[in-house]
Enzyme design. Structure first.
Site, short mmCIF file in Angstrom:
data_model
loop_
_atom_site.label_atom_id
_atom_site.label_comp_id
_atom_site.label_asym_id
_atom_site.label_seq_id
_atom_site.Cartn_x
_atom_site.Cartn_y
_atom_site.Cartn_z
N TYR A 66 0.83 -1.20 0.00
CA TYR A 66 0.00 0.00 0.00
C TYR A 66 0.86 1.25 0.00
O TYR A 66 2.01 1.24 0.46
CB TYR A 66 -0.87 0.05 1.26
CG TYR A 66 -1.87 -1.06 1.41
CD1 TYR A 66 -3.16 -0.95 0.90
CD2 TYR A 66 -1.53 -2.23 2.09
CE1 TYR A 66 -4.08 -1.97 1.07
CE2 TYR A 66 -2.45 -3.26 2.25
CZ TYR A 66 -3.72 -3.12 1.74
OH TYR A 66 -4.64 -4.13 1.90
N ASP A 80 -9.80 7.06 10.13
CA ASP A 80 -9.60 7.64 8.80
C ASP A 80 -10.32 8.98 8.71
O ASP A 80 -10.92 9.46 9.69
CB ASP A 80 -10.06 6.68 7.70
CG ASP A 80 -11.54 6.33 7.77
OD1 ASP A 80 -12.30 7.05 8.46
OD2 ASP A 80 -11.95 5.34 7.14
#
Length: 280
Positions: A66, A80
């Site tokens: 990632y 997030d």
């Protein structure tokens, strides 16, 4: 049509949204994906169609890579950017050496606490369901491994890094843990999956290409090309589920004389390989 489609999932779509789009595009209900991406995340989503859904279990266990961005100074309940702010703190200057040393502390095996807002099940119920109901639940740490972690950029607030990790690693949790090591609240503000197992971002089609019919579909044989292969002369050995004598201590693709994969076998602990999944 049986095979695997590699899609660069755009932000704003769930992985299930993409599955539904593929179902509509290909006029079939038998579609599944290999590894969920959060709605705000982008990147490699491996989608299996029709008979290829049989190999999902062999593609979801792979390592992944990632590119993530950690925003320092602000934490959220979901870890997030979509969550509610839970803490804020002014970020003081951090030198590059400190950042690199901090990232390197996460290399290797460790226990990671998954986000409460996740699809992990506890007593038959997903963790995010408990969170939305305001109920307390004990979240068990999970074994993960970080094989590589590398800083890409830092502007004083936003730390962008690449990470190669084991299945089950939550990058949101990793971001929060990195921020905590640096002495700040933090959250993951961007995420792109660069690879999933043997599949890479540059192999993926865009959602627009998919909807316009401009995509490539990998056959089951191509999707499992990285598996060790054993050829059998008599296909009935596989069809009847018979074991195969082998010193191989990992899963293998059992092929016929034409090279077509018939099944995936795995070790039985007694010097044999046994049938795990037939693919005919």
């Amino acid at each position: 049509m049986n095979g695997v489609i590699l899609i660069n999932k755009p932000a704003g779509y769930t992985s299930h949204d993409i599955v539904n789009i593929v179902r509509k595009q290909l006029h079939t209900k038998k579609v599944g994906h290999c590894g969920t991406l959060d709605p705000d995340a982008t990147g490699v989503l491996v989608v299996c169609v029709n008979k290829a859904t049989k190999i999902i279990q062999f593609l979801t266990s792979h390592q992944k890579t990632y590119r993530a961005t950690l925003t320092l100074g602000v934490s959220t309940d979901t870890y997030d950017a979509s969550g509610k702010v839970t803490e804020e703190k002014t970020v003081l200057p951090i030198d590059e050496e400190t950042l690199i040393k901090t990232l390197n502390q996460f290399l290797g095996h460790s226990k990671q606490l998954p986000p409460l807002y996740s699809a992990i099940k506890k007593d038959g119920k997903k963790l995010y369901e408990y969170a939305r109901e305001g109920k307390e639940v004990i979240v068990e740490p999970r074994d993960i491994e970080i094989f590589m972690i590398s800083m890409i950029d830092f502007d004083g607030i936003h730390l962008t890094f690449d990470v190669h990790c084991s299945k089950g690693t939550y990058i949101r949790s990793l971001c929060v843990d990195i921020a905590r090591k640096l002495g700040y609240p933090g959250h993951m503000s961007a995420l792109c999956r660069l690879s999933s197992g043997e599949f890479h971002l540059d192999q993926c089609c865009s959602l627009e290409d998919l909807q316009n019919g401009h995509y490539n579909i990998l056959s089951i044989d191509e999707a499992l090309a990285h598996f060790p292969k054993i050829t059998v002369d008599d296909e009935n050995i596989v069809y009847h589920g018979k074991k195969i004598k082998s010193s191989l201590n990992e899963q293998a693709a059992i092929c016929n004389k034409e090279g077509h994969i018939l099944a995936i076998y795995g070790p039985d602990g007694q010097g044999n390989l046994k049938n795990i999944r037939g693919l005919w």
